[in-house]
Design an enzyme around this catalytic site. Sequence first.
Site, mmCIF file in Angstrom:
data_model
loop_
_atom_site.group_PDB
_atom_site.id
_atom_site.type_symbol
_atom_site.label_atom_id
_atom_site.label_comp_id
_atom_site.label_asym_id
_atom_site.label_seq_id
_atom_site.Cartn_x
_atom_site.Cartn_y
_atom_site.Cartn_z
ATOM 1 N N SER A 162 1.156 -0.966 -0.013
ATOM 2 C CA SER A 162 -0.033 0.302 -0.227
ATOM 3 C C SER A 162 0.877 0.803 0.294
ATOM 4 O O SER A 162 1.558 1.549 -0.659
ATOM 5 C CB SER A 162 -1.289 -0.036 1.140
ATOM 6 O OG SER A 162 -2.093 0.864 1.081
ATOM 7 N N ASP A 186 -0.001 -4.101 -3.883
ATOM 8 C CA ASP A 186 -0.850 -3.352 -4.139
ATOM 9 C C ASP A 186 -0.779 -2.060 -3.647
ATOM 10 O O ASP A 186 -1.205 -1.720 -2.869
ATOM 11 C CB ASP A 186 -2.209 -3.638 -3.440
ATOM 12 C CG ASP A 186 -4.257 -3.282 -4.342
ATOM 13 O OD1 ASP A 186 -3.853 -3.087 -5.645
ATOM 14 O OD2 ASP A 186 -5.031 -3.648 -3.658
ATOM 15 N N ALA A 197 6.529 10.273 -11.229
ATOM 16 C CA ALA A 197 7.331 9.057 -10.827
ATOM 17 C C ALA A 197 8.580 9.262 -10.120
ATOM 18 O O ALA A 197 8.511 8.431 -8.714
ATOM 19 C CB ALA A 197 8.108 8.654 -11.912
ATOM 20 N N ARG A 200 6.553 8.759 -6.581
ATOM 21 C CA ARG A 200 5.856 6.905 -6.050
ATOM 22 C C ARG A 200 6.651 6.240 -6.696
ATOM 23 O O ARG A 200 7.728 6.462 -6.934
ATOM 24 C CB ARG A 200 4.205 7.102 -7.147
ATOM 25 C CG ARG A 200 4.892 6.949 -8.047
ATOM 26 C CD ARG A 200 3.514 6.993 -9.605
ATOM 27 N NE ARG A 200 3.345 7.365 -10.588
ATOM 28 C CZ ARG A 200 4.159 6.680 -11.357
ATOM 29 N NH1 ARG A 200 4.855 6.095 -11.441
ATOM 30 N NH2 ARG A 200 4.899 6.865 -12.441
ATOM 31 N N SER A 202 8.246 2.910 -8.659
ATOM 32 C CA SER A 202 8.339 3.230 -10.781
ATOM 33 C C SER A 202 9.151 2.441 -10.814
ATOM 34 O O SER A 202 10.189 2.502 -10.274
ATOM 35 C CB SER A 202 8.692 4.879 -10.937
ATOM 36 O OG SER A 202 10.331 4.923 -10.666
ATOM 37 N N ASP A 205 13.299 2.354 -10.072
ATOM 38 C CA ASP A 205 13.384 2.033 -7.981
ATOM 39 C C ASP A 205 14.288 1.122 -7.926
ATOM 40 O O ASP A 205 15.093 1.362 -6.576
ATOM 41 C CB ASP A 205 12.649 2.439 -7.573
ATOM 42 C CG ASP A 205 12.045 3.462 -7.843
ATOM 43 O OD1 ASP A 205 12.512 5.039 -8.140
ATOM 44 O OD2 ASP A 205 10.796 4.000 -8.086
ATOM 45 N N HIS A 271 -7.478 -5.845 -1.145
ATOM 46 C CA HIS A 271 -5.715 -5.186 -0.848
ATOM 47 C C HIS A 271 -4.899 -5.636 -0.727
ATOM 48 O O HIS A 271 -3.704 -6.131 -0.826
ATOM 49 C CB HIS A 271 -6.563 -3.744 -0.158
ATOM 50 C CG HIS A 271 -5.256 -2.481 -0.011
ATOM 51 N ND1 HIS A 271 -4.535 -1.999 -0.836
ATOM 52 C CD2 HIS A 271 -4.466 -1.453 0.828
ATOM 53 C CE1 HIS A 271 -3.929 -1.055 -1.044
ATOM 54 N NE2 HIS A 271 -4.198 -0.640 0.029
#
Length: 478
Positions: A162, A186, A197, A200, A202, A205, A271
């Site tokens: 998450s 997820d 990017a 978050r 991407s 990374d 989730h």
Amino acid sequence: MESKTLFLMALGIWLQSLTTTRGWVAADDRITGGRDFIDIESKFALRTPEDIAEDTCHLIPGVTESVANCHFNHTSKTFVVIHGWTVTGMYESWVPKLVAAPYKREPDSNVIVVDWLSRAQQHYPVSAGYTKLVGKDVAKFINWMAEEFHYPLDNVHLLGYSLGAHAAGIAGSLTNKKVNRITGLDPAGPNFEYAEAPSRLSPDDADFVDVLHTFTRGSPGRSIGIQKPVGHVDIYPNGGTFQPGCNIGEAIRVIAERGLGDVDQLVKCSHERSIHLFIDSLLNEENPSKAYRCNSKEAFEKGLCLSCRKNRCNNLGYEINKVRAKRSSKMYLKTRSQMPYKVFHYQVKIHFSGTESDTQTNQVFEISLYGTVAESENIPFTLPEISANKTYSFLIYTEVDIGELLMLKLKWKSDSYFSWSDWWSSPGFTIEKIRVKAGETQKKVIFCSREKVSHLQKGKASVVFVKCHDKSLNKKSG
């Protein structure tokens, strides 16, 4: 339905707030790092196979003796688990399970749990913003381990759930060298669906980034899980929306039967399924679930994507093949509702011949498959429409391995409502052959009617088809 979903989510959050667990950590329970790491708030607990549920030993950045005290294995892999948002400030029940699974697969490995509970307990937008700070903390810790102990980052695998998936991505973007792998479980959608990017998870990374999307229901930016692909390989089990056993109807049934005690688990069931799918891949290494590259879940549902040519299929989870395409590849599969999650996929193609002029819509059929090992009977499927002299392709799956296909039966079910036209004259088609392709084995089989040509009638008996052709069918499919 949307209002029911929101109600159950709110109810689950309220129930969580009433619970307590021994995993709770007070906000002022600080573990102080070395002089150069005083700004790090996250804690890094090295859990052991003997104590998977408690943070009993912490690796403290800047304090070299903490690494020896915790018996960190410098020659083995390291899994770094990063949790997500929490209402209660407590570890959720999946954490010990995700700690235990890598140890069963890699007994000499290190499993580190990142504790950012005090930041994760804030209002969601605030906690979402904190992922940048958590990512920086994790990157500083990893860089320190690499510099101080020459620990190779090729051995580092970040597992983020998450919001934790985005924290893992930010960490990976800030390490001096790329870590080997990040698995996004997820990744959270709100505040990240349209983010750039650097903010978050991407593909840049880590050396390899794989992502499981299990709860993407809703409009972009409002779904619990992020909808767009954010890794090298993005897998959408069951289309990436609701997962088997997690539907709202099931939640309502559980409330009626057992009260409110378990509803919070059902609310977040889809989730969290991403976590349990990955755990399954660690525990059931001999039978990995297979996913298939496809342009859309609609095409996948038609069985049009069961190809393994040119890396078009891949294993879900730990044993994934590290394919790095120029753009993210979206992959799909079906799963069972519980562990082990693996199923066996089949594309079925049927040509309906006849003189019927009408188009039938939303017709329900049942197909039964018989193989050398087992059988799977009365598998339901619905064709949105059928008409004469057309070929239709669709996907079915079995929960058991039936072996090599030998025979199948096909039945056209009656409508659930009474129809005078069907009673007076049951519609029907003639079927000469049925073509089946097995996704897991890539084998193709053609089945012929046992009577040369079968007449399939609505609401009547099943028709039987037997294997009729073996020549050159089992080459690599296109």
